[in-house]
Design a protein around this motif. Structure first.
Motif, PDB file in Angstrom:
ATOM      1  N   LEU A  17       0.835  -1.202   0.000  1.00  0.00           N
ATOM      2  CA  LEU A  17       0.000   0.000   0.000  1.00  0.00           C
ATOM      3  C   LEU A  17       0.869   1.251   0.000  1.00  0.00           C
ATOM      4  O   LEU A  17       0.474   2.288  -0.532  1.00  0.00           O
ATOM      5  CB  LEU A  17      -0.941   0.007   1.203  1.00  0.00           C
ATOM      6  CG  LEU A  17      -2.072  -1.022   1.195  1.00  0.00           C
ATOM      7  CD1 LEU A  17      -2.930  -0.872   2.443  1.00  0.00           C
ATOM      8  CD2 LEU A  17      -2.916  -0.929  -0.058  1.00  0.00           C
ATOM      9  N   ALA A  18       2.049   1.167   0.575  1.00  0.00           N
ATOM     10  CA  ALA A  18       2.960   2.312   0.609  1.00  0.00           C
ATOM     11  C   ALA A  18       3.365   2.762  -0.792  1.00  0.00           C
ATOM     12  O   ALA A  18       3.768   3.916  -0.985  1.00  0.00           O
ATOM     13  CB  ALA A  18       4.197   1.979   1.432  1.00  0.00           C
ATOM     14  N   ASP A  19       3.257   1.861  -1.774  1.00  0.00           N
ATOM     15  CA  ASP A  19       3.590   2.208  -3.158  1.00  0.00           C
ATOM     16  C   ASP A  19       2.533   3.092  -3.814  1.00  0.00           C
ATOM     17  O   ASP A  19       2.778   3.665  -4.869  1.00  0.00           O
ATOM     18  CB  ASP A  19       3.743   0.942  -4.006  1.00  0.00           C
ATOM     19  CG  ASP A  19       4.932   0.102  -3.599  1.00  0.00           C
ATOM     20  OD1 ASP A  19       5.855   0.629  -2.946  1.00  0.00           O
ATOM     21  OD2 ASP A  19       4.929  -1.099  -3.933  1.00  0.00           O
ATOM     22  N   LEU A  67      -1.969   1.377 -10.720  1.00  0.00           N
ATOM     23  CA  LEU A  67      -2.458   1.514  -9.345  1.00  0.00           C
ATOM     24  C   LEU A  67      -1.627   2.551  -8.603  1.00  0.00           C
ATOM     25  O   LEU A  67      -2.157   3.409  -7.895  1.00  0.00           O
ATOM     26  CB  LEU A  67      -2.395   0.170  -8.623  1.00  0.00           C
ATOM     27  CG  LEU A  67      -3.221  -0.967  -9.226  1.00  0.00           C
ATOM     28  CD1 LEU A  67      -2.914  -2.273  -8.514  1.00  0.00           C
ATOM     29  CD2 LEU A  67      -4.709  -0.656  -9.183  1.00  0.00           C
ATOM     30  N   GLN A  68      -0.312   2.500  -8.781  1.00  0.00           N
ATOM     31  CA  GLN A  68       0.588   3.434  -8.104  1.00  0.00           C
ATOM     32  C   GLN A  68       0.367   4.866  -8.575  1.00  0.00           C
ATOM     33  O   GLN A  68       0.461   5.804  -7.790  1.00  0.00           O
ATOM     34  CB  GLN A  68       2.038   3.024  -8.334  1.00  0.00           C
ATOM     35  CG  GLN A  68       2.382   1.704  -7.687  1.00  0.00           C
ATOM     36  CD  GLN A  68       3.716   1.138  -8.155  1.00  0.00           C
ATOM     37  OE1 GLN A  68       4.315   1.631  -9.102  1.00  0.00           O
ATOM     38  NE2 GLN A  68       4.161   0.094  -7.495  1.00  0.00           N
ATOM     39  N   ALA A  69       0.057   5.033  -9.850  1.00  0.00           N
ATOM     40  CA  ALA A  69      -0.098   6.370 -10.420  1.00  0.00           C
ATOM     41  C   ALA A  69      -1.409   7.038 -10.027  1.00  0.00           C
ATOM     42  O   ALA A  69      -1.457   8.261  -9.888  1.00  0.00           O
ATOM     43  CB  ALA A  69      -0.003   6.303 -11.947  1.00  0.00           C
ATOM     44  N   TYR A  70      -2.468   6.251  -9.827  1.00  0.00           N
ATOM     45  CA  TYR A  70      -3.790   6.849  -9.637  1.00  0.00           C
ATOM     46  C   TYR A  70      -4.384   6.663  -8.253  1.00  0.00           C
ATOM     47  O   TYR A  70      -5.322   7.373  -7.896  1.00  0.00           O
ATOM     48  CB  TYR A  70      -4.763   6.313 -10.692  1.00  0.00           C
ATOM     49  CG  TYR A  70      -4.339   6.702 -12.078  1.00  0.00           C
ATOM     50  CD1 TYR A  70      -4.429   8.028 -12.492  1.00  0.00           C
ATOM     51  CD2 TYR A  70      -3.802   5.778 -12.948  1.00  0.00           C
ATOM     52  CE1 TYR A  70      -4.004   8.402 -13.759  1.00  0.00           C
ATOM     53  CE2 TYR A  70      -3.384   6.142 -14.217  1.00  0.00           C
ATOM     54  CZ  TYR A  70      -3.485   7.455 -14.612  1.00  0.00           C
ATOM     55  OH  TYR A  70      -3.065   7.836 -15.859  1.00  0.00           O
ATOM     56  N   LEU A  71      -3.878   5.731  -7.463  1.00  0.00           N
ATOM     57  CA  LEU A  71      -4.421   5.509  -6.123  1.00  0.00           C
ATOM     58  C   LEU A  71      -3.475   6.061  -5.074  1.00  0.00           C
ATOM     59  O   LEU A  71      -2.256   6.037  -5.246  1.00  0.00           O
ATOM     60  CB  LEU A  71      -4.616   4.007  -5.861  1.00  0.00           C
ATOM     61  CG  LEU A  71      -5.534   3.246  -6.821  1.00  0.00           C
ATOM     62  CD1 LEU A  71      -5.610   1.781  -6.410  1.00  0.00           C
ATOM     63  CD2 LEU A  71      -6.921   3.870  -6.874  1.00  0.00           C
ATOM     64  N   ASN A  72      -4.037   6.521  -3.989  1.00  0.00           N
ATOM     65  CA  ASN A  72      -3.269   7.027  -2.859  1.00  0.00           C
ATOM     66  C   ASN A  72      -3.618   6.169  -1.645  1.00  0.00           C
ATOM     67  O   ASN A  72      -4.807   5.959  -1.355  1.00  0.00           O
ATOM     68  CB  ASN A  72      -3.607   8.496  -2.610  1.00  0.00           C
ATOM     69  CG  ASN A  72      -2.913   9.038  -1.400  1.00  0.00           C
ATOM     70  OD1 ASN A  72      -3.402   8.877  -0.290  1.00  0.00           O
ATOM     71  ND2 ASN A  72      -1.771   9.661  -1.610  1.00  0.00           N
ATOM     72  N   ALA A  73      -2.627   5.672  -0.945  1.00  0.00           N
ATOM     73  CA  ALA A  73      -2.852   4.746   0.173  1.00  0.00           C
ATOM     74  C   ALA A  73      -3.764   5.337   1.239  1.00  0.00           C
ATOM     75  O   ALA A  73      -4.669   4.664   1.736  1.00  0.00           O
ATOM     76  CB  ALA A  73      -1.514   4.327   0.783  1.00  0.00           C
ATOM     77  N   GLY A  74      -3.553   6.580   1.606  1.00  0.00           N
ATOM     78  CA  GLY A  74      -4.388   7.209   2.631  1.00  0.00           C
ATOM     79  C   GLY A  74      -5.842   7.318   2.206  1.00  0.00           C
ATOM     80  O   GLY A  74      -6.756   6.992   2.971  1.00  0.00           O
ATOM     81  N   ALA A  95      -6.809 -10.107   1.309  1.00  0.00           N
ATOM     82  CA  ALA A  95      -5.875 -11.188   1.609  1.00  0.00           C
ATOM     83  C   ALA A  95      -4.441 -10.655   1.610  1.00  0.00           C
ATOM     84  O   ALA A  95      -3.623 -11.035   2.446  1.00  0.00           O
ATOM     85  CB  ALA A  95      -6.022 -12.319   0.591  1.00  0.00           C
ATOM     86  N   ARG A  96      -4.148  -9.762   0.686  1.00  0.00           N
ATOM     87  CA  ARG A  96      -2.801  -9.183   0.618  1.00  0.00           C
ATOM     88  C   ARG A  96      -2.596  -8.112   1.680  1.00  0.00           C
ATOM     89  O   ARG A  96      -1.496  -7.953   2.214  1.00  0.00           O
ATOM     90  CB  ARG A  96      -2.535  -8.605  -0.771  1.00  0.00           C
ATOM     91  CG  ARG A  96      -1.134  -8.008  -0.844  1.00  0.00           C
ATOM     92  CD  ARG A  96      -0.564  -7.878  -2.193  1.00  0.00           C
ATOM     93  NE  ARG A  96      -0.411  -9.147  -2.872  1.00  0.00           N
ATOM     94  CZ  ARG A  96      -0.078  -9.232  -4.153  1.00  0.00           C
ATOM     95  NH1 ARG A  96       0.124  -8.150  -4.864  1.00  0.00           N
ATOM     96  NH2 ARG A  96       0.044 -10.404  -4.721  1.00  0.00           N
ATOM     97  N   PHE A  97      -3.659  -7.374   1.977  1.00  0.00           N
ATOM     98  CA  PHE A  97      -3.578  -6.270   2.944  1.00  0.00           C
ATOM     99  C   PHE A  97      -4.659  -6.461   4.007  1.00  0.00           C
ATOM    100  O   PHE A  97      -5.732  -5.860   3.939  1.00  0.00           O
ATOM    101  CB  PHE A  97      -3.753  -4.924   2.234  1.00  0.00           C
ATOM    102  CG  PHE A  97      -2.833  -4.755   1.049  1.00  0.00           C
ATOM    103  CD1 PHE A  97      -1.463  -4.636   1.244  1.00  0.00           C
ATOM    104  CD2 PHE A  97      -3.327  -4.765  -0.237  1.00  0.00           C
ATOM    105  CE1 PHE A  97      -0.609  -4.502   0.160  1.00  0.00           C
ATOM    106  CE2 PHE A  97      -2.471  -4.635  -1.328  1.00  0.00           C
ATOM    107  CZ  PHE A  97      -1.104  -4.511  -1.123  1.00  0.00           C
TER     108      PHE A  97
END
Length: 107
Positions: A17-19, A67-74, A95-97
């Motif tokens: 998610l940090a990515d 996903l990295q370009a358009y989503l923000n973890a927060g 399952a992954r997170f």
């Protein structure tokens, strides 16, 4: 109820998610290979736009880079329980997170 297509479709998942360091303000126009409907500019100050954009990116992005370009973890953590996603896709992310699944259980 879920569709056979949604259950069989391969989905991209981030490694961490940090990515996910996508934008948190302004406007975003998704590329056609993610959002093939009429051209739409997503206003990140509008909650409905953000939810719709995140649903589309999570369901349709073919690669981790999207996903990295358009989503923000927060933002993702804040919106997770309100996103309308296929059950298999939600299960794969949780399952992954596991922290995402825990957020849904706490809601």
């Amino acid at each position: 109820m879920s569709s056979r297509y949604a259950e069989a479709k391969p989905y991209a998942l981030p490694t961490s998610l940090a990515d996910l360091d996508g934008p948190t303000s302004g406007s975003v126009e998704l590329p056609r290979y993610i959002d093939w409907g009429p051209r739409y500019l997503y206003d990140l100050a509008d909650e409905a736009d953000v939810l719709l954009m995140y649903e589309r990116v999570i369901r349709e992005a073919p690669a981790q880079g999207d996903l990295q370009a358009y989503l923000n973890a927060g933002l993702l953590r804040r919106l997770w329980t309100d996103l309308f996603l296929p059950l298999s896709l939600r299960a794969a992310w949780q399952a992954r997170f596991p922290e995402l699944g825990a957020m849904g259980a706490a809601a």
